[in-house]
Design an enzyme around this catalytic site. Structure first.
Site, mmCIF file in Angstrom:
data_model
loop_
_atom_site.group_PDB
_atom_site.id
_atom_site.type_symbol
_atom_site.label_atom_id
_atom_site.label_comp_id
_atom_site.label_asym_id
_atom_site.label_seq_id
_atom_site.Cartn_x
_atom_site.Cartn_y
_atom_site.Cartn_z
ATOM 1 N N ASP A 1 -9.406 4.996 9.647
ATOM 2 C CA ASP A 1 -10.281 3.945 9.101
ATOM 3 C C ASP A 1 -10.255 2.708 9.991
ATOM 4 O O ASP A 1 -11.085 1.820 9.817
ATOM 5 C CB ASP A 1 -9.795 3.586 7.680
ATOM 6 C CG ASP A 1 -10.748 2.646 6.954
ATOM 7 O OD1 ASP A 1 -11.970 2.907 6.988
ATOM 8 O OD2 ASP A 1 -10.288 1.648 6.370
ATOM 9 N N ASP B 1 10.716 2.726 6.594
ATOM 10 C CA ASP B 1 10.339 1.314 6.726
ATOM 11 C C ASP B 1 11.444 0.614 7.490
ATOM 12 O O ASP B 1 12.630 0.963 7.345
ATOM 13 C CB ASP B 1 10.155 0.678 5.334
ATOM 14 C CG ASP B 1 9.315 -0.587 5.391
ATOM 15 O OD1 ASP B 1 8.243 -0.623 4.788
ATOM 16 O OD2 ASP B 1 9.737 -1.564 6.078
ATOM 17 N N HIS C 1 -13.659 1.122 8.788
ATOM 18 C CA HIS C 1 -12.754 0.089 8.246
ATOM 19 C C HIS C 1 -13.188 -0.318 6.822
ATOM 20 O O HIS C 1 -13.379 -1.500 6.530
ATOM 21 C CB HIS C 1 -12.730 -1.149 9.161
ATOM 22 C CG HIS C 1 -11.458 -1.938 9.016
ATOM 23 N ND1 HIS C 1 -10.872 -2.611 10.065
ATOM 24 C CD2 HIS C 1 -10.659 -2.161 7.941
ATOM 25 C CE1 HIS C 1 -9.779 -3.211 9.636
ATOM 26 N NE2 HIS C 1 -9.615 -2.960 8.353
ATOM 27 N N GLU D 1 -13.040 -2.242 17.443
ATOM 28 C CA GLU D 1 -14.031 -1.984 16.395
ATOM 29 C C GLU D 1 -15.297 -2.783 16.694
ATOM 30 O O GLU D 1 -15.205 -3.923 17.171
ATOM 31 C CB GLU D 1 -13.464 -2.382 15.025
ATOM 32 C CG GLU D 1 -12.275 -1.511 14.638
ATOM 33 C CD GLU D 1 -11.714 -1.814 13.248
ATOM 34 O OE1 GLU D 1 -12.272 -2.688 12.550
ATOM 35 O OE2 GLU D 1 -10.717 -1.170 12.872
ATOM 36 N N GLY E 1 -11.466 0.895 4.051
ATOM 37 C CA GLY E 1 -10.374 1.226 3.120
ATOM 38 C C GLY E 1 -10.326 0.285 1.931
ATOM 39 O O GLY E 1 -10.120 0.694 0.796
ATOM 40 N N GLY E 2 -10.525 -1.003 2.205
ATOM 41 C CA GLY E 2 -10.410 -1.983 1.125
ATOM 42 C C GLY E 2 -11.752 -2.411 0.565
ATOM 43 O O GLY E 2 -11.822 -3.338 -0.243
ATOM 44 N N ILE F 1 0.835 -1.201 0.000
ATOM 45 C CA ILE F 1 0.000 0.000 0.000
ATOM 46 C C ILE F 1 0.874 1.256 0.000
ATOM 47 O O ILE F 1 0.639 2.184 -0.783
ATOM 48 C CB ILE F 1 -0.971 -0.025 1.202
ATOM 49 C CG1 ILE F 1 -1.979 -1.158 1.006
ATOM 50 C CG2 ILE F 1 -1.671 1.314 1.369
ATOM 51 C CD1 ILE F 1 -2.920 -1.403 2.160
ATOM 52 N N ALA G 1 -4.801 4.101 8.075
ATOM 53 C CA ALA G 1 -5.694 3.107 7.457
ATOM 54 C C ALA G 1 -5.015 1.739 7.538
ATOM 55 O O ALA G 1 -5.275 0.866 6.723
ATOM 56 C CB ALA G 1 -5.991 3.479 6.008
HETATM 57 N N1 LIG Z 1 -8.101 -0.157 6.058
HETATM 58 C C1 LIG Z 1 -8.274 -1.265 5.373
HETATM 59 O O1 LIG Z 1 -9.392 -1.624 5.002
HETATM 60 C C2 LIG Z 1 -7.080 -2.077 5.002
HETATM 61 C C3 LIG Z 1 -7.104 -2.870 3.848
HETATM 62 C C4 LIG Z 1 -5.954 -3.573 3.483
HETATM 63 C C5 LIG Z 1 -4.820 -3.512 4.303
HETATM 64 N N2 LIG Z 1 -4.838 -2.786 5.450
HETATM 65 C C6 LIG Z 1 -3.671 -2.713 6.324
HETATM 66 O O2 LIG Z 1 -2.701 -1.863 5.739
HETATM 67 C C7 LIG Z 1 -1.404 -2.209 6.238
HETATM 68 C C8 LIG Z 1 -0.406 -2.240 5.103
HETATM 69 O O3 LIG Z 1 -0.773 -3.246 4.173
HETATM 70 P P1 LIG Z 1 0.246 -3.732 3.042
HETATM 71 O O4 LIG Z 1 -0.490 -4.673 2.175
HETATM 72 O O5 LIG Z 1 0.935 -2.569 2.438
HETATM 73 O O6 LIG Z 1 1.298 -4.522 3.950
HETATM 74 P P2 LIG Z 1 2.767 -4.929 3.590
HETATM 75 O O7 LIG Z 1 3.091 -6.102 4.433
HETATM 76 O O8 LIG Z 1 2.939 -5.031 2.117
HETATM 77 O O9 LIG Z 1 3.643 -3.661 4.066
HETATM 78 C C9 LIG Z 1 3.846 -3.320 5.406
HETATM 79 C C10 LIG Z 1 5.189 -2.599 5.486
HETATM 80 O O10 LIG Z 1 5.331 -2.049 6.784
HETATM 81 C C11 LIG Z 1 6.679 -2.213 7.187
HETATM 82 N N3 LIG Z 1 6.715 -2.104 8.638
HETATM 83 C C12 LIG Z 1 6.244 -2.973 9.562
HETATM 84 N N4 LIG Z 1 6.404 -2.481 10.784
HETATM 85 C C13 LIG Z 1 6.978 -1.261 10.630
HETATM 86 C C14 LIG Z 1 7.366 -0.254 11.538
HETATM 87 N N5 LIG Z 1 7.181 -0.387 12.857
HETATM 88 N N6 LIG Z 1 7.927 0.871 11.043
HETATM 89 C C15 LIG Z 1 8.118 1.024 9.710
HETATM 90 N N7 LIG Z 1 7.767 0.096 8.799
HETATM 91 C C16 LIG Z 1 7.183 -1.020 9.262
HETATM 92 C C17 LIG Z 1 7.049 -3.574 6.636
HETATM 93 O O11 LIG Z 1 8.439 -3.753 6.555
HETATM 94 C C18 LIG Z 1 6.382 -3.523 5.256
HETATM 95 O O12 LIG Z 1 7.218 -2.961 4.283
HETATM 96 C C19 LIG Z 1 -1.577 -3.550 6.948
HETATM 97 O O13 LIG Z 1 -1.600 -3.340 8.335
HETATM 98 C C20 LIG Z 1 -2.934 -4.036 6.466
HETATM 99 O O14 LIG Z 1 -3.565 -4.866 7.392
HETATM 100 C C21 LIG Z 1 -5.929 -2.045 5.799
#
Ligand SMILES: NC(=O)c1ccc[n+]([C@@H]2O[C@H](COP(=O)([O-])OP(=O)(O)OC[C@H]3O[C@@H](n4cnc5c(N)ncnc54)[C@H](O)[C@@H]3O)[C@@H](O)[C@H]2O)c1
Length: 400
Positions: free
Chosen positions: A254, A171, A282, A259, A284-285, A152, A228
């Site tokens: 979000d 990151d 919630h 929740e 977002g997706g 994301i 989000a």
């Molecule tokens: N709001 C929604 O409806 C919704 C929908 C989909 C995903 N999400 C959430 O969005 C988030 C990101 O999803 P994604 O698919 O990009 O995940 P992803 O696993 O591809 O990316 C997460 C990134 O965060 C980094 N990371 C982890 N802990 C960290 C920290 N403390 N500091 C800095 N970087 C850190 C990881 O190294 C990784 O690069 C997830 O928590 C997922 O659950 C929310």
């Protein structure tokens, strides 16, 4: 013809995908209770569910023909993954199919907060005409700080740059910068420079509470904050204080530490009622496009497993992604992960004169999965010997 049962109104693209691959598909709009599942699952090879169908050990025991479960959603808590693995049933989900939807919501929020749209629209609904440029900004030329530069975070980076924003990111893993984005050495360095901070970290336990009073304090005065990602990451009481003090000029959330469980349940949060704060349930997706993408992705995983043994991206069994089988035979062997099993498999194949053309192996905890491609077909004698190994959980054969 193997049967696939799809529950909970899964997108029709999944039906098309599975029917095209030769499966008989039954589509139902609602979820089924444990008792109903026990009744209907005999004869079902592939099961598709969303979040309201619970797969318990009792359900799995009543499903002798079931080989794979597709969760047409992100979460897999509704499935007893360990019980499924113990019974050799592979489980898939769609962790990344809604990435774009989340990114678009965040883009909308960045602009909405910068223009103070939550306040403006609320006043209009209250019958107040407040035409003023005070506190409203363009996002062009502003700096977006992305914390968590994964699926994301990187897509957001690209779209934000397309709007003329500068992007910086932090990151904990090494991530390649997209476009002109700049990697920051620490979270504090990012917070000191960003006009908008957007969290996109994953849900690892260590991320609980990583964003609290100290981090809000470290943000620039009048900056914007978006989460989000995961509710547990942010201290919402601290955020409330910083919004009330005016240090944070606006926020969009979000996801929340707690929740509501069901549709219509009351929502409690210290952020309710604050100016220039966007609260969304919630979602977002949650778009039609993401549903279609999920339908396509998960049905593809079910198909590839059933027709060629691929467990790639499985959430409970060792993940093996063999190439498409274009000639000869293929053997999939799920087994107990103890030393010597691979040698045992290869010994049997060698003794029975099989010519191995490819072999793919992965282990996960107490299980191992090896896919072996063979020129020609596999002899019945070799199969019988492998079947009788004390380490065998299941053995499957495919041939072109
Ligand atoms: N709001 C929604 O409806 C919704 C929908 C989909 C995903 N999400 C959430 O969005 C988030 C990101 O999803 P994604 O698919 O990009 O995940 P992803 O696993 O591809 O990316 C997460 C990134 O965060 C980094 N990371 C982890 N802990 C960290 C920290 N403390 N500091 C800095 N970087 C850190 C990881 O190294 C990784 O690069 C997830 O928590 C997922 O659950 C929310």
């Amino acid at each position: 013809m193997a049967k696939a049962l799809l529950l909970e109104n899964i997108h029709p693209v999944a039906v098309e995908n599975l029917e095209r691959a030769g499966f008989e598909v039954e589509l139902r709009t609602s979820s089924l209770s444990e008792d109903e599942l026990v009744d209907v699952l005999p004869g079902v090879t592939l099961l598709g569910i969303r979040s309201n169908t619970h797969i318990t050990p009792r359900v799995l025991d009543a499903a002798p023909d079931l080989t794979a479960i597709g969760c047409f959603c992100i979460g897999t808590n509704q499935v007893d993954l360990v019980a499924a693995a113990q019974r050799g049933v592979v489980v898939f989900n769609a962790p990344y199919s809604n990435t774009r939807s989340v990114v678009e919501l965040v883009i909308a929020e960045i602009i909405s907060l910068a223009r103070r749209l939550p306040e403006k629209t609320q006043k209009m609904h209250e019958g107040i005409w407040d035409k003023s440029a005070k506190g409203s900004h363009e996002v062009r030329g502003r700096t977006l700080g992305i914390v968590g530069y994964g699926n994301i975070g990187t897509q957001l980076s690209n779209l934000a740059e397309a709007m003329g924003m500068y992007v910086i990111f932090y990151d904990i893993a090494d991530r390649l910068a997209h476009g002109n984005a700049r990697r920051m050495p620490t979270l504090d360095a990012l917070l000191a420079e960003a006009d908008v901070v957007s969290l996109h970290v994953d849900g690892r336990p260590g991320n609980a509470g990583i964003f609290g009073d100290a981090q809000f304090r470290a943000m620039k005065p009048r900056s914007l904050f978006i989460n989000a990602a995961r509710g547990m990451v942010v201290d919402t009481d601290a955020l409330r204080e910083h919004i009330l003090s005016g240090h944070i000029a606006g926020a969009a959330l979000d996801v929340f530490p707690i929740e509501p469980k069901a549709q219509g349940d009351p929502f409690e949060s210290p952020l309710r009622g604050l100016d220039n704060v966007i609260l969304t349930p919630h979602v977002g997706g949650s778009t039609q496009e993401a549903q279609e993408e999920i339908g396509y992705f998960v049905s593809g995983k079910l198909r590839d497993f059933e027709l060629g043994g691929s467990t790639a991206l499985s959430v409970n069994l060792p993940a093996v992604q063999p190439p498409a089988l274009t000639s000869g035979g293929r053997l999939g062997f799920l087994h107990v992960n103890v030393p010597g099993v691979l040698a045992e498999v290869n010994n049997i194949l060698a003794t029975e004169g099989a010519n191995v053309t490819g072999q793919y192996l992965a282990t996960r905890g107490e299980q191992g999965y090896v896919v072996t491609d063979i020129a020609g077909d596999i002899s019945e004698a070799a199969l019988a010997k492998l079947e009788s190994s004390p380490h065998t959980q299941w053995l499957r054969r495919w041939a072109v």
